[in-house]
Motif scaffolding. Structure first.
Motif, mmCIF file in Angstrom:
data_model
loop_
_atom_site.group_PDB
_atom_site.id
_atom_site.type_symbol
_atom_site.label_atom_id
_atom_site.label_comp_id
_atom_site.label_asym_id
_atom_site.label_seq_id
_atom_site.Cartn_x
_atom_site.Cartn_y
_atom_site.Cartn_z
ATOM 1 N N THR A 370 0.832 -1.198 0.000
ATOM 2 C CA THR A 370 0.000 0.000 0.000
ATOM 3 C C THR A 370 0.867 1.249 0.000
ATOM 4 O O THR A 370 1.875 1.329 0.698
ATOM 5 C CB THR A 370 -0.917 0.022 1.238
ATOM 6 O OG1 THR A 370 -1.758 -1.133 1.222
ATOM 7 C CG2 THR A 370 -1.791 1.271 1.257
ATOM 8 N N VAL A 372 0.931 4.841 1.297
ATOM 9 C CA VAL A 372 0.282 5.738 2.248
ATOM 10 C C VAL A 372 0.773 7.150 1.968
ATOM 11 O O VAL A 372 1.968 7.444 2.091
ATOM 12 C CB VAL A 372 0.594 5.345 3.705
ATOM 13 C CG1 VAL A 372 0.000 6.365 4.680
ATOM 14 C CG2 VAL A 372 0.053 3.951 4.006
ATOM 15 N N GLU A 374 0.671 10.927 3.084
ATOM 16 C CA GLU A 374 0.408 11.504 4.414
ATOM 17 C C GLU A 374 0.344 13.017 4.402
ATOM 18 O O GLU A 374 1.155 13.672 3.751
ATOM 19 C CB GLU A 374 1.522 11.055 5.374
ATOM 20 C CG GLU A 374 1.428 11.650 6.764
ATOM 21 C CD GLU A 374 2.198 12.965 6.933
ATOM 22 O OE1 GLU A 374 1.843 13.738 7.846
ATOM 23 O OE2 GLU A 374 3.130 13.227 6.156
#
Length: 534
Positions: A370, A372, A374
């Protein structure tokens, strides 16, 4: 006769720039009308979203992306995003519209003083002296974006596209090859310093975020039996953060940095600034007995680094050769430097959710590959602790620190690598800077999950004011509903207010991450976190 526009399209094709991220204006219509079928147009509703999505695309593809901006207003709106692209080393070719060349001297309506508007953030800015020089300028911008790794701007008057193209070679190389080799003497020098160190450590950064460099640095860390630290405020992970050698993220203040690195007589920094700080504090970066050496492929990092030795070199090849040149240290067992996150207990009945509860709920569910993305300034330490990057491109953030990156960047990443699950973690304040990008995600069927941690305030700013002993003058904005705005922009959205509901949503949504073609925004009501120290 071929037009400048026809020749420009051929140059774009030659450089793989066939996806156009844009928010068009009247000065770009002559380029975009009846766009050839092999060029894909991607509309974003604000220029920050245009550049943000192109930045995510470029980082994920490791290749230049194409953005189109509208004269002064468009370029002005995009300056912050261009600064982020530069700091994130994202190669972008940016075409900026300009008024008709034939009356520019009279400064007509929509004419712009464009060359200095983005400051020093572009790696190249060119206004071609003739219409026929536009295709060559685009080729030069593509090469500059690759080699200097940042946004390269070409300013094109609207009348240029229809001009006839002369039958001469385009003055830019069709192919530009860069050496990926290394200097054996540099490898031997750094290997000798590492071999002589009593207690070495590695600090890694965004520049090391690729599979070959991860593999080489993993071998090097295991050979040395040493800890590996991630640079503070890193925009990407430079090492597998679930590996036993990974010791955590460096603190962002000088005092704690010195103490963290105090046990080490030699620190090798790879693909990161040496060493990024916030806020300012007096004193040296490291104790007198600690020697700093930097290995980077970024000339700017090398030139400004306060180190004993800096090596400017392609990182994958250098790190691979270095790992093979360093002799193993006499250690009976390989140490485990991991700092395991403290268990996050679910909230009791009636207790509010916090950001850590949300990250912990995702931690056991997200696939290892995955991405991510942020933008949660007040809860970033919890995200790092609970959602470590386990694959290259596993973590992405704005190197510049400005807000408005994560939402459009997540869209661009997913469009560039649709086989990777993508989750954007944002604060509600952060999400409002480029909320328009949700329309692009919905319209183009981009299956990103946007998780908005809604505490109804700029929590990190509140905490910083408290640390200064003051009271913030800005109000909370608890009446703002991000999920309602998402729905208005065509993006499905749900609001989550308790832990059981959160778990039900994740159990339903996470298994769809890899294959989904519809975005979803989860607005999760959370209580502000305690004081955060970078």
């Amino acid at each position: 006769m071929r037009s400048v526009r026809d020749a420009a399209f051929d140059v774009l094709r030659a450089h793989g720039l066939t996806t156009v991220f844009a928010n068009p204006g009247s000065t770009e219509v002559s380029l975009l009308s009846d766009l050839p079928d092999d060029l894909e147009f991607v509309l974003a509703l604000h220029e920050g979203s245009v550049v943000g999505a192109a930045t995510g695309w470029a980082i994920a593809r490791q290749a230049p992306a194409l953005a189109l901006l509208h004269t002064t207003a468009g370029l002005g709106n995009a300056v912050g995003a261009l600064a982020t692209a530069r700091e994130n080393r994202a190669p972008l070719v940016v075409l900026v519209g300009q008024q008709d060349r034939r009356h520019l001297a009279q400064e007509p309506f929509l004419a712009g003083r464009l060359e200095g508007l983005a400051g020093d953030y572009p790696v190249r800015v060119e206004t071609p002296p003739r219409a026929q020089d536009v295709p060559g300028a685009i080729g030069r911008a593509a090469h500059a974006a690759r080699t200097a790794r940042g946004p390269a701007l070409v300013i094109v008057p609207m009348s240029d596209w229809a001009e006839p193209m002369e039958e001469l070679p385009v003055p830019a190389p069709a192919v530009l090859l860069q050496s990926s080799g290394t200097d054996a003497r540099s490898v031997a020098k750094v290997a000798g310093l590492l071999g002589a160190a009593v207690s070495p450590a590695l600090v890694v950064g965004a520049g090391a975020d690729d599979a070959a460099t991860w593999e080489a640095l993993t071998e090097l860390a295991e050979t040395l039996g040493c800890p590996v630290w991630q640079e503070s405020f890193g925009a990407r992970a430079g090492f597998p953060q679930d590996h036993p050698s990974f010791a955590g993220h460096l603190p962002g203040d000088r005092t704690r940095l010195r103490e963290t690195l105090a046990p080490h007589d030699f620190v090798l920094v790879v693909g990161a600034p040496a060493l990024r700080q916030y806020p300012y504090a007096t004193g040296p970066l490291v104790h007198e007995g600690t020697r700093l050496v930097l290995v980077t492929d970024d000339p700017g990092e090398a030139h400004r680094a306060p180190v004993d030795l800096a090596v400017l070199t392609p990182l994958p090849a250098f790190c691979a050769e270095l790992a093979g040149a360093v002799p193993p240290r006499p250690a009976a067992v390989r140490p485990d430097f991991r700092r395991r996150a403290a268990a996050v207990e679910p909230p009791r009945e009636g207790e509010p959710l916090r950001a850590a509860h949300v990250f912990a709920a995702f931690a056991g569910r997200l696939p290892a590959d995955t991405v991510v993305v942020e933008e949660t300034p007040s809860s970033r330490p919890d995200l790092h602790a609970l959602l470590p990057a386990r694959r290259p491109l596993g973590f992405l953030s704005a190197a510049m620190g400005g807000l408005g990156f994560a939402m459009p960047a997540a869209v661009g990443v997913r469009m560039a690598v649709p086989e990777r699950p993508v989750v954007a973690m944002l604060g509600d304040g952060s999400s409002l800077y480029q909320i328009q990008s949700l329309w692009t995600a919905a319209h183009y069927h981009v299956g990103v999950i946007f998780v908005v941690l809604a505490n109804g305030r700029y929590a990190v700013m509140d905490r910083l004011a408290e640390l200064q002993g003051g009271k913030p003058p800005w109000p909370a904005f608890e009446e703002v509903s991000v999920s309602a705005m998402a729905g208005a922009l065509g993006c499905p959205a749900r609001r989550v207010t308790d832990h059981a509901e959160l778990l039900r949503e994740l159990d339903a949504v996470v298994p769809t991450l890899r294959d989904r073609t519809e975005p979803l925004l989860l607005e999760v009501a959370v209580e502000p976190d305690p004081i955060f120290v970078p």
